[in-house]
Design an enzyme around this catalytic site. Structure first.
Site, PDB file in Angstrom:
ATOM      1  N   LYS A 126      -6.659 -19.626   0.155  1.00 35.18           N
ATOM      2  CA  LYS A 126      -6.152 -20.742   0.952  1.00 35.18           C
ATOM      3  C   LYS A 126      -7.169 -21.849   1.230  1.00 35.18           C
ATOM      4  CE  LYS A 126      -2.462 -17.925   2.382  1.00 35.18           C
ATOM      5  NZ  LYS A 126      -2.388 -16.602   2.978  1.00 35.18           N
ATOM      6  N   TRP A 165       1.893 -11.818   9.459  1.00 34.79           N
ATOM      7  CA  TRP A 165       0.624 -11.229   9.004  1.00 34.79           C
ATOM      8  C   TRP A 165       0.026 -10.359  10.091  1.00 34.79           C
ATOM      9  CZ3 TRP A 165       0.973 -11.199   4.192  1.00 34.79           C
ATOM     10  CH2 TRP A 165       1.427 -12.306   3.476  1.00 34.79           C
ATOM     11  N   ASP A 204      -8.367 -12.405  11.529  1.00 35.36           N
ATOM     12  CA  ASP A 204      -7.857 -12.786  10.212  1.00 35.36           C
ATOM     13  C   ASP A 204      -7.847 -14.315  10.168  1.00 35.36           C
ATOM     14  OD1 ASP A 204      -6.402 -13.429   7.963  1.00 35.36           O
ATOM     15  OD2 ASP A 204      -4.644 -12.218   8.474  1.00 35.36           O
TER      16      ASP A 204
HETATM   17  C1  LIG Z   1      -1.831 -15.390   3.174  1.00 35.51           C
HETATM   18  C2  LIG Z   1      -2.242 -14.624   4.374  1.00 35.51           C
HETATM   19  C3  LIG Z   1      -2.434 -13.229   4.337  1.00 35.51           C
HETATM   20  C4  LIG Z   1      -2.166 -12.398   3.115  1.00 35.51           C
HETATM   21  O1  LIG Z   1      -3.194 -12.535   2.235  1.00 35.51           O
HETATM   22  P1  LIG Z   1      -3.262 -11.664   0.881  1.00 35.51           P
HETATM   23  O2  LIG Z   1      -4.622 -12.052   0.386  1.00 35.51           O
HETATM   24  O3  LIG Z   1      -2.134 -12.100   0.023  1.00 35.51           O
HETATM   25  O4  LIG Z   1      -3.172 -10.229   1.258  1.00 35.51           O
HETATM   26  C5  LIG Z   1      -2.863 -12.614   5.487  1.00 35.51           C
HETATM   27  N1  LIG Z   1      -3.092 -13.298   6.619  1.00 35.51           N
HETATM   28  C6  LIG Z   1      -2.899 -14.628   6.696  1.00 35.51           C
HETATM   29  C7  LIG Z   1      -3.164 -15.345   7.978  1.00 35.51           C
HETATM   30  C8  LIG Z   1      -2.470 -15.322   5.566  1.00 35.51           C
HETATM   31  O5  LIG Z   1      -2.281 -16.656   5.638  1.00 35.51           O
END
Ligand SMILES: *Cc1c(COP(=O)(O)O)cnc(C)c1O
Length: 356
Positions: free
Chosen positions: A193, A101, A169
């Site tokens: 999540k 990511w 993030d």
């Molecule tokens: C799942 C995840 C993403 C991607 O998220 P999307 O909403 O599918 O774009 C990005 N960063 C992290 C740390 C993730 O766990």
């Protein structure tokens, strides 16, 4: 039917009471006779939902009255990879490369300016969090990923960046532990999540870091416009925001982030102590960087995989396979996963060892 023990990495488990309330509201929102899915996003009922969700997000991060705004946007965390750069990158930004990511975020940001990779763990398939680096002078911002969902590493401390806004993030560990969130200039997280269904993305931004780039920002990516329009520039992802609000209310009823952190710590200590004790398994990451959200591990003898898979599946466990870039197993233990599910998994691992 009994609900499986759901270790899915995302979308993932949410509290059952949230699912129940959400399903009622699809038919009848709070006795109005109308579905949450058929009312105007400009109706007072939905405007209230949006306001509640935004204010609870700030409250749980302890960021009220500190110059921050909470927004709901679309496009997932992946859209934030470029939205952050669009809004904040004038010349040069620093990135920590701690996984897939993070490297996707780097790739997008390169479209907007110079990117310096300040530290990386790519060489060892991202099985640790780099340390002992310093933030170079003159960056527009520094970007990091608090929890690396695929590899199961989590940042336990964050770089000191008095001058440079820190962007994070937090998709896979938001609302799971207490941090000094006022150290961050901007936090973003896809909902799916720890917060709600896919479709909404939470952005928490300190207003004074905005307005410093010279380019024109497209409306759908413009943080200032989304602040001004209170996340209602266009039709927001109403159901995802609604369920996120329900989850944040559930979190309030259950003691907030610090109570949740204790539960998450207990779950992760239980699984990691079994991974360390059990002679059949090995942890994938360095011990000091282990994630409380995603525990990654492998079998020492790959040829036992089908027997182990059969065992955990028959214990009504779901979603334990590791990501294809790591292999093995990944137990994702998000906020709503009960300790009991981890106990079931640990019992299966113990039992498996005895059968050999
Ligand atoms: C799942 C995840 C993403 C991607 O998220 P999307 O909403 O599918 O774009 C990005 N960063 C992290 C740390 C993730 O766990």
């Amino acid at each position: 039917m009994e609900r499986p023990h759901n270790f899915s990495a995302g979308p993932c488990i949410l509290p059952l009471e949230v699912f129940e309330k959400a399903s009622q509201s699809v038919i009848d929102l709070d006795g109005s006779g109308l579905s949450i899915l058929e009312i105007s996003h400009r109706s007072s009922a939905f405007v209230e939902v949006m306001e509640k969700a935004r204010s609870l997000a700030l409250e749980h991060l302890n960021l009220q009255n500190k110059g921050y705004k909470a927004l709901f946007m679309q496009g997932g965390a992946s859209m934030q990879f470029l939205t952050t750069a669009y809004n904040l990158l004038e010349k040069k930004a620093g990135y920590l490369d701690t996984g897939t990511w993070a490297s996707n975020a780097i790739k997008e940001a390169k479209n907007f300016g110079e990117i310096e990779i300040v530290a990386s763990s790519k060489e060892s398939n991202y099985n640790f969090i780099p340390k002992n680096y310093s933030i170079p002078q003159g960056l527009d911002y520094m970007h990091c990923t608090s929890n690396n969902t695929i590899y199961g590493t989590q940042m336990k401390s964050f770089p000191d960046s008095d001058e440079t806004p820190l962007i994070c993030d937090m998709s896979s560990d938001i609302f799971s532990r207490d941090l000094d969130f006022s150290r961050f200039g901007l936090i973003y997280a896809g909902a799916q999540k720890n917060m709600g269904p896919a479709g909404a993305t939470l952005v928490v931004v300190k207003e004074d870091i905005l307005g410093k780039v010279s380019r024109t920002i497209p409306s759908m990516m413009d943080y200032k416009l989304f602040i001004k329009k209170e996340s209602m520039f266009n039709t927001p992802p109403v159901f995802s925001v609604y369920v996120s609000m329900l989850t944040l209310e559930w979190l309030s009823r259950n003691g907030g982030v610090s109570a949740q952190e204790k539960k998450n710590r207990a779950k992760s200590e239980l699984i990691y102590s079994e991974i360390d004790r059990n002679s059949l398994f090995e942890g994938f990451t360095g011990k000091e960087d282990r994630s409380m959200m995603n525990a990654t591990f492998t079998l020492n003898d790959e040829s036992l995989a089908s027997r182990f898979d059969e065992l955990w599946k028959s214990a009504n466990i779901n979603g334990l396979h590791g990501h294809r870039s790591v292999g093995g197993y990944r137990a994702s233990m998000y906020n709503a996963l009960p300790l009991e599910s981890v106990e079931v998994l640990v019992d299966v691992m113990k039992h498996f060892e005895k059968t050999l």
